[in-house]
Motif scaffolding. Structure first.
Motif, PDB file in Angstrom:
ATOM      1  N   THR A  37      -8.679 -45.048  21.851  1.00  0.00           N
ATOM      2  CA  THR A  37      -9.266 -43.861  21.237  1.00  0.00           C
ATOM      3  C   THR A  37     -10.346 -43.265  22.128  1.00  0.00           C
ATOM      4  N   MET A  38     -11.180 -44.110  22.702  1.00  0.00           N
ATOM      5  CA  MET A  38     -12.274 -43.619  23.551  1.00  0.00           C
ATOM      6  C   MET A  38     -11.762 -42.917  24.807  1.00  0.00           C
ATOM      7  N   PHE A  39     -10.759 -43.492  25.438  1.00  0.00           N
ATOM      8  CA  PHE A  39     -10.365 -42.991  26.758  1.00  0.00           C
ATOM      9  C   PHE A  39      -9.034 -42.249  26.785  1.00  0.00           C
ATOM     10  N   GLY A  40      -8.232 -42.371  25.722  1.00  0.00           N
ATOM     11  CA  GLY A  40      -6.906 -41.752  25.716  1.00  0.00           C
ATOM     12  C   GLY A  40      -6.928 -40.247  25.882  1.00  0.00           C
ATOM     13  N   ALA A  41      -7.703 -39.555  25.071  1.00  0.00           N
ATOM     14  CA  ALA A  41      -7.741 -38.093  25.146  1.00  0.00           C
ATOM     15  C   ALA A  41      -8.350 -37.629  26.462  1.00  0.00           C
ATOM     16  N   LEU A  42      -9.389 -38.306  26.927  1.00  0.00           N
ATOM     17  CA  LEU A  42     -10.009 -37.943  28.204  1.00  0.00           C
ATOM     18  C   LEU A  42      -8.994 -38.048  29.340  1.00  0.00           C
ATOM     19  N   LEU A  43      -8.286 -39.171  29.375  1.00  0.00           N
ATOM     20  CA  LEU A  43      -7.301 -39.369  30.436  1.00  0.00           C
ATOM     21  C   LEU A  43      -6.142 -38.380  30.313  1.00  0.00           C
ATOM     22  N   ALA A  44      -5.560 -38.286  29.121  1.00  0.00           N
ATOM     23  CA  ALA A  44      -4.366 -37.458  28.930  1.00  0.00           C
ATOM     24  C   ALA A  44      -4.666 -35.964  29.044  1.00  0.00           C
ATOM     25  N   ASP A  45      -5.786 -35.519  28.502  1.00  0.00           N
ATOM     26  CA  ASP A  45      -6.050 -34.078  28.440  1.00  0.00           C
ATOM     27  C   ASP A  45      -6.858 -33.543  29.614  1.00  0.00           C
ATOM     28  N   PRO A 100      -2.944 -35.655  35.958  1.00  0.00           N
ATOM     29  CA  PRO A 100      -2.470 -34.303  36.269  1.00  0.00           C
ATOM     30  C   PRO A 100      -1.285 -33.821  35.423  1.00  0.00           C
ATOM     31  N   ALA A 101      -0.278 -34.661  35.218  1.00  0.00           N
ATOM     32  CA  ALA A 101       0.925 -34.223  34.496  1.00  0.00           C
ATOM     33  C   ALA A 101       0.621 -33.790  33.064  1.00  0.00           C
ATOM     34  N   THR A 102      -0.301 -34.458  32.418  1.00  0.00           N
ATOM     35  CA  THR A 102      -0.624 -34.091  31.038  1.00  0.00           C
ATOM     36  C   THR A 102      -1.841 -33.170  30.962  1.00  0.00           C
ATOM     37  N   ALA A 103      -2.768 -33.285  31.907  1.00  0.00           N
ATOM     38  CA  ALA A 103      -3.926 -32.378  31.928  1.00  0.00           C
ATOM     39  C   ALA A 103      -3.478 -30.943  32.169  1.00  0.00           C
ATOM     40  N   ASP A 104      -2.397 -30.766  32.919  1.00  0.00           N
ATOM     41  CA  ASP A 104      -1.858 -29.425  33.151  1.00  0.00           C
ATOM     42  C   ASP A 104      -1.370 -28.779  31.859  1.00  0.00           C
ATOM     43  N   GLN A 105      -1.106 -29.581  30.850  1.00  0.00           N
ATOM     44  CA  GLN A 105      -0.679 -29.060  29.555  1.00  0.00           C
ATOM     45  C   GLN A 105      -1.866 -28.814  28.620  1.00  0.00           C
ATOM     46  N   HIS A 106      -3.059 -29.236  29.045  1.00  0.00           N
ATOM     47  CA  HIS A 106      -4.230 -29.150  28.171  1.00  0.00           C
ATOM     48  C   HIS A 106      -5.388 -28.458  28.882  1.00  0.00           C
TER      49      HIS A 106
END
Length: 150
Positions: free
Chosen positions: A23-31, A35-41
């Motif tokens: 929970t602490m790091f999932g959204a930070l890493l993914a969003d 790069p592959a998921t941050a590009d979507q966010h």
């Protein structure tokens, strides 16, 4: 010799700690980071600044909720079971919020220009939410089961 109460108290806490870290790091890493998921966010040029603001708010909120849960799980003294339940409730909030968000009109789990693979017919974020909520449910039910066995 291992004390059964210690084992059952440790397993639920470890499950909750695992969910807290995700929970602490999932959204930070993914969003924001991967790069592959941050590009979507957060790095999606099609997103207006206000949408990015709310994503950043979710990232910070998830980090804070995970931290509050870890503090509850690390505390010693009486009320261990109620702290576990409270930590699990705090940790469930962002994941239940994700599931609830798809019920609002004109929302989608992903933007139409992206094609994310599904796992068991579920978007990976929804699958992760269901897995983590299941782990929290197990963490809450394990101590109750151990008490009934005594």
């Amino acid at each position: 010799m291992t004390d059964q109460r210690t084992e059952t108290a440790t397993a639920p806490r470890l499950l909750a700690v695992l969910v807290a870290i995700v929970t602490m790091f999932g959204a930070l890493l993914a969003d924001f980071v991967i790069p592959a998921t941050a590009d979507q966010h957060m790095r999606n040029d099609a997103w207006p600044p206000h949408a990015k603001f709310h994503d950043a708010q979710y990232i910070v909120m998830s980090f804070l909720l995970g931290g509050v849960a870890l503090a509850l799980l690390a505390a010693r003294g009486g009320g261990g079971r109620s702290r576990l339940w409270t930590a699990c409730a705090v940790l469930a909030a962002p994941w239940l919020g994700m599931l609830g968000a798809i019920l609002f009109p004109r929302t989608a789990i992903q933007d139409p220009e992206f094609d994310n693979p599904t796992i068991a017919r579920l978007h990976p974020q929804l699958l992760l939410a269901l897995i983590l909520l299941t782990l929290l449910l197990v963490a809450v039910l394990l101590p109750a089961r151990a008490i009934r066995r005594r």
